[in-house]
Motif scaffolding. Structure first.
Motif, mmCIF file in Angstrom:
data_model
loop_
_atom_site.group_PDB
_atom_site.id
_atom_site.type_symbol
_atom_site.label_atom_id
_atom_site.label_comp_id
_atom_site.label_asym_id
_atom_site.label_seq_id
_atom_site.Cartn_x
_atom_site.Cartn_y
_atom_site.Cartn_z
ATOM 1 N N ILE A 117 -14.934 -2.105 0.762
ATOM 2 C CA ILE A 117 -14.196 -0.868 0.457
ATOM 3 C C ILE A 117 -13.005 -1.188 -0.447
ATOM 4 O O ILE A 117 -12.391 -2.255 -0.316
ATOM 5 C CB ILE A 117 -13.772 -0.163 1.778
ATOM 6 N N VAL A 118 -12.690 -0.283 -1.360
ATOM 7 C CA VAL A 118 -11.637 -0.561 -2.344
ATOM 8 C C VAL A 118 -10.263 -0.757 -1.693
ATOM 9 O O VAL A 118 -9.371 -1.350 -2.312
ATOM 10 C CB VAL A 118 -11.548 0.539 -3.433
ATOM 11 N N LEU A 119 -10.086 -0.293 -0.455
ATOM 12 C CA LEU A 119 -8.802 -0.496 0.212
ATOM 13 C C LEU A 119 -8.492 -1.985 0.366
ATOM 14 O O LEU A 119 -7.348 -2.375 0.577
ATOM 15 C CB LEU A 119 -8.793 0.202 1.577
ATOM 16 N N GLY A 120 -9.509 -2.823 0.228
ATOM 17 C CA GLY A 120 -9.310 -4.276 0.276
ATOM 18 C C GLY A 120 -8.443 -4.789 -0.870
ATOM 19 O O GLY A 120 -7.948 -5.917 -0.827
ATOM 20 N N TYR A 121 -8.217 -3.989 -1.903
ATOM 21 C CA TYR A 121 -7.292 -4.409 -2.963
ATOM 22 C C TYR A 121 -5.851 -4.401 -2.464
ATOM 23 O O TYR A 121 -4.957 -4.912 -3.131
ATOM 24 C CB TYR A 121 -7.446 -3.522 -4.204
ATOM 25 N N GLY A 122 -5.662 -3.799 -1.296
ATOM 26 C CA GLY A 122 -4.324 -3.848 -0.699
ATOM 27 C C GLY A 122 -3.771 -2.466 -0.402
ATOM 28 O O GLY A 122 -3.803 -1.591 -1.269
ATOM 29 N N TYR A 123 -3.266 -2.304 0.816
ATOM 30 C CA TYR A 123 -2.697 -1.022 1.253
ATOM 31 C C TYR A 123 -1.269 -0.929 0.733
ATOM 32 O O TYR A 123 -0.304 -1.096 1.470
ATOM 33 C CB TYR A 123 -2.700 -0.945 2.780
ATOM 34 N N ARG A 124 -1.133 -0.718 -0.589
ATOM 35 C CA ARG A 124 0.209 -0.603 -1.186
ATOM 36 C C ARG A 124 0.101 0.225 -2.460
ATOM 37 O O ARG A 124 -1.008 0.588 -2.869
ATOM 38 C CB ARG A 124 0.787 -1.989 -1.467
#
Ligand SMILES: NC(=O)c1ccc[n+]([C@@H]2O[C@H](COP(=O)([O-])OP(=O)(O)OC[C@H]3O[C@@H](n4cnc5c(N)ncnc54)[C@H](OP(=O)(O)O)[C@@H]3O)[C@@H](O)[C@H]2O)c1
Length: 310
Positions: A117-124
């Motif tokens: 899932i693209v959220l793996g690029y970072g929750y920021r």
């Protein structure tokens, strides 16, 4: 191709099963329940009943199966308990991936696609930078989401480094379509119970479920070994714009505006809506998979989900 599909009865697994069969592939779906096994057979797939978290149970169930590829579409996100849903999903991405790789070896598969899932690029807040697959993914990030990030890194690394298997990761955007999560959002918007930050919130990246399934078929047929693909639509959208459009289509009043700090009472919502902002590119998937989203923006997709909910 003949495929072993874990999660064939799930949100993306259901349209995926349909599309794989329509494209001439054979599907053997894994499910934990006899009832879902029957549903899969009715839809033209074969089915085996197994709990992927139980290695012996899984390997016994696939003893007589032969397949060219394995697709991992397992989550535990249908649970209404957020902690349970996250923990269960993390386990399916760590231990579940390991068990499915063992099953892949047992059935003779040479290709393995996993759900990321693209959220793996970072929750920021990633600002205006357009994120591609070359950006760092699943970097250690101490905090509430560390276990989720670790699990995403685990499933991707396991499939990329597996012996004799071509591993591919599909980094999907946020799903919407005829699924339980979209139904829940629609209910909340109808009742005006989903607030949005007065700032408008961050940029989110959606993907209509049928398009996610189509990209998965394309990745199975054309994806390069060891590669990740962003599977998002063509236009990142701010939460307020997305939810306002949904409310308008449903004939509901626009969602409440609240100061961002008020959303801290709902930590997951706060992180996703106000802390996280990213604009993700689907250029690599378009270029290498010959795929393009049929529902290219939320403006096309929202009327479809609103109509389906009536
Ligand atoms: N990118 C995203 O936005 C994203 C990603 C994933 C999910 N979601 C959302 O979360 C909601 C639920 O998604 P979902 O339907 O994929 O999740 P789900 O209902 O939790 O399960 C998905 C699939 O995994 C299978 N499964 C789960 N644990 C298993 C196990 N231990 N062994 C074997 N099979 C197992 C289920 O099969 P059986 O129940 O038949 O055994 C089902 O087919 C949806 O609204 C979806 O859109 C969003």
């Amino acid at each position: 191709m003949r495929l072993l599909l874990a999660g064939a009865s799930g949100a993306v697994g259901s349209p995926l099963t349909r599309q794989l069969i329509a494209a001439g592939h054979q599907v053997v779906g894994i499910t934990r329940s006899q009832a879902n096994a029957e549903r899969l057979r009715t839809s033209g797939a074969e089915a085996v009943v197994a709990d992927v978290m139980n290695r012996e149970n899984l390997l016994t169930a696939v003893r007589d199966v032969r397949a060219d590829a394995v697709i991992h579409q397992l989550t535990a996100l249908r649970s209404t308990n957020v902690r349970e849903a996250m923990q269960g999903t993390n386990n399916l991405r760590t231990t579940g991936t390991a068990h499915l790789l063992a099953a892949a070896r047992a059935v003779g598969a040479h290709r393995f696609l996993t759900q990321s899932i693209v959220l793996g690029y970072g929750y920021r807040d990633h600002g205006p930078h357009v994120i591609t697959e070359d950006d760092p993914f699943a970097e250690p990030a101490p905090g509430r989401f560390e276990p989720a990030i670790t699990a995403l890194r685990s499933t991707e690394e396991q499939v990329f480094s597996a012996d004799a298997v071509e591993g591919i990761a599909l980094r999907y955007g946020l799903f919407y379509g005829r699924d339980s999560f979209t139904r829940m959002i629609i209910n909340l918007v109808r009742k005006r119970r989903l607030p949005v930050p007065s700032s408008g919130g961050g940029y989110a990246n959606f993907i209509y479920l049928e398009d996610a399934a189509a990209a998965t078929v394309a990745a199975l047929e054309k994806g390069r070994a060891g590669q990740a693909y962003n599977i998002v639509d063509d236009e990142p959208v701010r939460w307020a714009d997305y939810l306002d459009a949904l409310a308008a289509e449903l004939g509901a009043r626009p969602p409440w505006r609240v100061p961002s700090w008020m959303l801290r009472a709902i930590p997951y919502l706060h992180t996703i809506m106000t802390i996280t902002s990213m604009r993700v590119s689907n250029a690599k998937a378009r270029r290498e998979l010959g795929w393009a989203p049929a529902v290219s923006t939320y403006r096309d997709g929202i009327p479809l989900v609103a109509r389906a909910s009536r």
